[in-house]
Enzyme design. Structure first.
Site, PDB file in Angstrom:
ATOM      1  N   GLU A 104      29.256  35.291  40.242  1.00  0.00           N
ATOM      2  CA  GLU A 104      29.078  34.498  41.459  1.00  0.00           C
ATOM      3  C   GLU A 104      27.986  35.042  42.366  1.00  0.00           C
ATOM      4  O   GLU A 104      27.344  34.297  43.099  1.00  0.00           O
ATOM      5  CB  GLU A 104      30.391  34.403  42.237  1.00  0.00           C
ATOM      6  CG  GLU A 104      30.892  35.726  42.784  1.00  0.00           C
ATOM      7  CD  GLU A 104      32.305  35.641  43.361  1.00  0.00           C
ATOM      8  OE1 GLU A 104      32.963  34.598  43.201  1.00  0.00           O
ATOM      9  OE2 GLU A 104      32.736  36.625  43.977  1.00  0.00           O
ATOM     10  N   GLU A 150      32.068  45.039  45.365  1.00  0.00           N
ATOM     11  CA  GLU A 150      31.097  44.028  44.961  1.00  0.00           C
ATOM     12  C   GLU A 150      29.667  44.375  45.331  1.00  0.00           C
ATOM     13  O   GLU A 150      28.797  43.517  45.391  1.00  0.00           O
ATOM     14  CB  GLU A 150      31.515  42.664  45.518  1.00  0.00           C
ATOM     15  CG  GLU A 150      32.820  42.201  44.880  1.00  0.00           C
ATOM     16  CD  GLU A 150      33.313  40.858  45.357  1.00  0.00           C
ATOM     17  OE1 GLU A 150      32.737  40.306  46.316  1.00  0.00           O
ATOM     18  OE2 GLU A 150      34.298  40.351  44.769  1.00  0.00           O
ATOM     19  N   GLU A 175      38.802  40.935  38.561  1.00  0.00           N
ATOM     20  CA  GLU A 175      37.380  40.885  38.911  1.00  0.00           C
ATOM     21  C   GLU A 175      37.050  42.289  39.357  1.00  0.00           C
ATOM     22  O   GLU A 175      36.618  43.107  38.572  1.00  0.00           O
ATOM     23  CB  GLU A 175      37.138  39.836  39.980  1.00  0.00           C
ATOM     24  CG  GLU A 175      35.679  39.687  40.358  1.00  0.00           C
ATOM     25  CD  GLU A 175      35.539  38.928  41.675  1.00  0.00           C
ATOM     26  OE1 GLU A 175      36.246  39.283  42.638  1.00  0.00           O
ATOM     27  OE2 GLU A 175      34.726  37.995  41.736  1.00  0.00           O
ATOM     28  N   GLU A 222      39.400  40.636  43.515  1.00  0.00           N
ATOM     29  CA  GLU A 222      39.361  41.449  44.732  1.00  0.00           C
ATOM     30  C   GLU A 222      40.512  42.457  44.836  1.00  0.00           C
ATOM     31  O   GLU A 222      40.664  43.109  45.866  1.00  0.00           O
ATOM     32  CB  GLU A 222      39.349  40.578  46.011  1.00  0.00           C
ATOM     33  CG  GLU A 222      38.093  39.737  46.227  1.00  0.00           C
ATOM     34  CD  GLU A 222      38.229  38.343  45.617  1.00  0.00           C
ATOM     35  OE1 GLU A 222      39.376  37.908  45.437  1.00  0.00           O
ATOM     36  OE2 GLU A 222      37.191  37.729  45.308  1.00  0.00           O
TER      37      GLU A 222
END
Lengths: 735, 735
Positions: free
Chosen positions: B542, B180, B536, B518
């Protein structure tokens, strides 16, 4: 060095020390004194009949500095800086009925001291609970739900047991992954020498490595070595339970009770000062336990008595456990069984079916097309033969190991996808064999060797248990041979403790009894989950076939391993000379009668008649005792006992007027006069006495024995003689 | 430094080197040359249109010296000492039909080179398989079943990609636990500077620690940091897929395909020599992969083209995966959904129900008696409102996060027993809400946040999926926030790869579609298991609410993250200024139209309309595009593309004559002329064009847009203008 401090001095001490509390056992013999030392560190002592048994010993925890512990939590340890906020002494007495065991009912009678401690610097609360029984104490730490202590990680538990001298001890080297080392009998000062004779330690904290001068032919006495999975953590590490005896003749046993969601405790010996300290089992990243308040530790137990028999007769550990959580226990029962197993252990047959492939993969290897190696013992004919034997000879179940695909690669590969627990080999017709067994009034016993691939077992668990229900199995022997997967975990860490307990609870949902081999040693949970009918978790009969065990081994285990729960020792090998029927040159270090005695001396609701049917057929007169012996008891009376030397015990069969007596001894032999004062007055009994022959000897003449019958009554005295490595077994039947 | 070696020279080289093999793609543009260097080390090169793309690069493995590997196995590595035993070149051409995706049917056309290698010193066989496609190559290692290689443990895979220069790269720092981080756009020589600006490494091999001068307010650009679970393993480590562009304008993408029962591959950059090498993810004890022959590695893929659009249009990774294993796929379908989620992400509501306790324990905490905190969004009223919105506005499902007990302690506690996946909070009536949804033609979407307690999830999996079946859920979003349990494992290690795949297969048995957040980034397994409808596994929408993402982020991800599978990016936040309705001061770095464009540009069978109903109600004219846009396609035509700058694509809705066009750009804006040559000849279409307003800007004026309709036909040219951070979205409906 010993110190004797009288009660008077202790009382003065108690007054002198700020904030000292104490509690006595109901009969006043056992006394716990608690205090905080200068730095506010919790300290306890144990006295027996006014004499110090455990010198003032510290308590507490070092916590891990870890981001997962409460953010912002003051990360001081739970060692010092405490004050007593409150304390209370109460009494408790009740009686409860176990589902199975040594006794029909058990008295739970203790005085309890609860101390609420407060650590001001971190605003934390910790409660200590001491229970004083007539035969010892249990104590534990409790952490109430509170704002400033929620999630914490234990790096080290620092519970000490400061001994009063260099006691004689019956001990086993501490290890995170095995309990199958031979028992040692030495003073504590000799522990280091014994362990370092086999293992070297590169640096403090390093795991032991086998010394290159320690060869395999010395395996029989190997203090450590050589197992499929092992982690010797210290030259002075010891497993529990630890049995000791002071020079004054006081017996002390240290263990734990109710091991739930916590890491298993070993003991680290400071052999300069003779202080034992709790040594937990680490996880894959080096932490010991993950805690969330409200929570508590297991009980740390210290049994104490000047009578060795009290060590065996005690129900302290069971009493400390929670009452039974299973509502309907009607499906739980004692089980006497034989099994397709010993033949493979001795090397006279295989668990695995084929030698055709370099390796096998479940779901890929076609076993139906594989060439059988012709030594696979879990086949239809063999199993039917065992079923016939069981049905004709008073046995309830037949264990079958090697029934399911995967045994070709079952050990030492660290293989994750090792078994599926549901697919039989082509020569094991699961439906036919179960139908056949049931038609003869016998059940098959399931076997789930997990090869320590714990997560794989959990993935298959529901299917595996459903299959058992479908085919009418109600008992399973589980195994954990090899290094654990998840890799990095140990057999006795918190993760695996939770796994064993998960398995046990899932089994209960399916009305399945569990006998866990290579699992963590029991701590009395069979009171709460009586479907835990046994564990191995020590060096069992099989080691006679591997390396041999000393004749005193079975006279030590009841003092050590049997604290906390029964053992599936798998006795009953009457053909003790394996060379008489196999290529194995070892012997079982016992006489024939010694084997019979174990059914009484080693109390277990699950007992194996371990030998082969064809071997029993050579000893059918001796086998009769195995057939007749009960597995569950209304009462147990220990006649005499000394760790590693002799045990003599009489037990009354549950719901019956019959008694069974067993005596076992070490290589010195034993004589004991037994007064039959436990028999009912005015009643006649027929005693069938299985005794060693006069010239019998475990090594030179194991199969010499006599069987005599005589009428006996209350008050009669039986003069019993046991030869080296022998024993005595008596059935006393009410007429 | 670049080297140009022509095909002629290479051919000479091929002759000169002992034992060189090669294979060309069907159109001859892509060429792989294999050889063994002097020491017998496998080496490959890749050429495109006669130019070197991957210089001669070594291949092979270092093996772990471990007792669990074959006893007695010659423990030499699989690096050198090989000879070619046999080789073969074949052709393959077939067409297959995906269940969903960019295309109705996919052509799988390649030439394949198989080389059987033999390592005499250890008597071992290893096979290399190269497939040459027109848009790149895939290659993998295979190990046949063989006597002297059964169980082995990979310590290091040594697959190199020796680059021809210091290419421009769109990259993310390598990490064992998170994907991320913001995407970086630099030359490879700058990777080290970028990473070490945030992280310091104590010594070689140490995990990076955040530099103390790197503060939280710089999180938006943080090359690494700050996530619930992360392990930055190197100052020059990079994740895949890695997108690059040479100074000659050649696009290169490195990734892997079919990640099954193996550890996820990162790349370690030797920035002196511009050589990338495979860097696997270790397990708890430092090993990479546990292998048992017969076995194979995933494919290592190198896509190459001088046209950037080919990076996006390619089906190479899907083609390398196994065909679909699900017989009946009728239960798998595209899903457009909204959800009770964004409100909590923005901080305007809670996942958790109560603040009354310092911590909670499942099965102990009585949530029925707890005091609600009044900000729990997964409550009956709110969910019903979302259901109403979905039903009225063309959405299929409503995701509800925070429906189940345990959220009070859900993250960062390393808590094992964190969720049970079946017990709702008191204000979530699971039966009523599902009935209500179904009465309106809508489903609820399940949410299983595991908090990375993977074994806990597996223990509850069967019950959790049965509950889903019982209440009519057919899709679940899973999450793995926090450090993995079993502790010591990493998100992308072999253990967790096996876990994600286990979950996927169990879901398929229950006819459940999975969207894994994740989890490890996808590698084309959705061909084999098309119920894997999304992941994701990258920085999603987000992060706009947490720190913000650069406008070019969504123009990079299709080149990088989308290789191997779709992403649940959760676009459609039309109220880009969060301060307009919450206390959150961040903005979404996109115009309103840019958000619409993402539904076409980011191809996914699962698409969220992420904003709140009340926010959509302010933009219902723009929302119409979200309502209308298809999720599944018969065809896709990339108009233009440049990583991180612009992507323009037209897609034909499956089973329809309608087309949708989407264009997205970075902060520089974009102009593109689109010739509608993909429309059917002779047919009329109505185009509804959603365009940025002339004065629109993602930062200063995001909500300025126009919606115009015009009649179009084949051959017409649309002149499209996108503002900074903007885009264009067009529905072309056949009349």
């Amino acid at each position: 060095m010993k110190r004797k401090i009288t009660t008077i001095v202790m009382a003065l001490l108690a007054v002198a020390v700020v904030s000292a509390q104490q509690v006595l056992s109901p009969n006043g013999n056992v006394q716990v004194i608690f205090s905080l030392d200068n730095g506010g560190q919790p300290t306890y002592s144990l006295l027996y009949k006014g004499e110090m048994v455990i010198n003032p010993s510290h308590m507490g925890f070092e916590l891990a500095r870890d981001k997962h512990a409460n953010k912002g939590m003051n990360e001081t340890d739970l060692l010092t800086g405490f004050e007593v906020k409150d304390y209370k002494v109460t009494s408790h007495e009740d009686t409860w009925t176990p589902v199975w065991g040594q006794y029909k009912s058990i008295s739970n009678n203790y005085n309890e001291l609860i101390i609420d401690l407060y650590q001001a610097s971190a605003n934390r609360n910790m409660t200590l609970r001491f229970r004083a029984y007539n035969d010892g104490i249990g104590f534990r730490y409790e952490f109430p739900q509170q704002r400033d202590l929620n999630y914490f990680i234990i790096k080290r538990e620092r519970t000490q047991f400061a001994l009063t001298g260099d006691h004689r001890a019956w001990w086993q080297a501490g290890d995170y992954d095995t309990q199958e080392y031979p028992m040692q009998v030495t003073r504590l000062s000799q522990v280091r020498n014994r362990i370092t004779a086999c293992a070297s330690f590169d640096k403090p904290g390093a795991v032991g490595k086998r010394r290159t001068d320690y060869t395999e032919d010395r395996m029989r006495d190997a203090v450590v070595w050589d197992n499929a999975s092992q982690t010797v953590f210290s030259p002075t590490g010891i497993q529990t339970s630890l049995q000791m005896k002071t020079d004054e003749g006081l017996y002390i046993n240290i263990h734990e009770a109710e091991l739930v969601n916590y890491s298993c405790m070993h003991l680290e010996l400071d052999d300069k000062n003779m202080i034992l300290e709790s040594h937990l089992t680490p996880d894959a990243v080096g932490n010991m336990c993950y805690m969330q308040t409200p929570c508590r530790t297991p009980w740390r137990t210290v049994m104490v008595s000047d009578d060795a028999r009290d060590m065996l007769a005690s129900s302290l550990i069971l009493n400390l456990n929670e009452p039974c959580k299973i509502e309907d226990t009607s499906w739980i029962h004692p089980t006497k069984y034989c099994g397709v197993w010993w033949e493979m252990i001795v090397g006279h047959g295989n668990w695995h079916y084929t030698d055709e492939f370099p390796s096998v993969k479940l779901g890929m290897t076609d076993f139906n097309k594989a060439k059988p190696n012709g030594r696979h013992r879990a086949n239809n004919d063999t199993v039917m033969r065992y079923i016939d034997f069981a049905a004709r000879n008073g046995l309830d179940q037949v264990l079958v190991e090697g029934w399911n695909v995967g045994w070709e690669d079952w050990a030492n590969m660290w293989k994750e996808d090792v078994f599926d627990f549901v697919t039989p080999y082509p020569d094991f017709d699961i439906k036919m064999l179960n139908d056949y067994a049931h038609s003869k009034g016998v059940k098959l016993m399931m076997h789930h060797e997990t090869s320590s691939s714990a997560d794989n077992y959990e993935r298959h668990l529901n299917e595996a248990y459903s299959l058992m229900n479908r085919y009418g199995y109600d008992a399973v022997k589980t195994g954990y041979v090899g290094d654990i997967i998840p890799r990095g975990e140990h057999h006795y860490g918190q993760y695996m403790v939770n796994h064993y307990n998960w398995v046990l609870r899932e089994a209960a949902k399916h009305h399945i009894m569990v006998n866990g081999h290579e699992a963590v040693r029991p701590t009395g949970l069979c009171r709460t989950w009586p479907n835990l009918v046994g564990n191995e978790s020590a060096r069992g009969t099989e080691y006679e076939a591997f390396y041999g065990s000393n004749p005193n081994h079975t006279v030590i285990l009841p003092f050590t391993r049997f604290q906390g729960g029964p053992m599936d020792y798998t006795p009953g090998v009457l053909e003790t000379r394996l060379a008489n029927w196999s290529d194995n040159q070892h012997i079982v270090h016992s006489t024939v009668v010694g084997q019979l005695a174990l059914y009484v001396v080693m109390c277990s609701p699950l007992q194996m008649a371990a030998d082969l049917p064809q071997n029993y057929e050579k000893f059918m007169d001796a086998y009769q005792f195995i057939r007749d012996v009960a597995l569950d008891w209304d009462d147990s009376r220990y006649i005499d006992a000394e760790p590693g030397e002799y045990i003599t015990v009489a037990r009354k069969a549950k719901g019956s007027d019959n008694w069974f007596l067993g005596g076992k001894c070490d290589e010195k032999g034993h004589r004991v006069d037994v007064r039959l004062d436990f028999l009912d007055k005015g009643r006649k009994y027929e005693a069938t006495i299985y005794a060693d022959g006069k010239d019998a000897n475990y090594e030179t003449n194991p199969a010499s024995y006599t069987i005599t019958k005589k009428i006996v009554k209350q008050g009669d005295v039986l003069k019993l003689v046991e030869v080296p490595g022998g024993g005595v077994a008596i059935m006393i039947k009410a007429i």
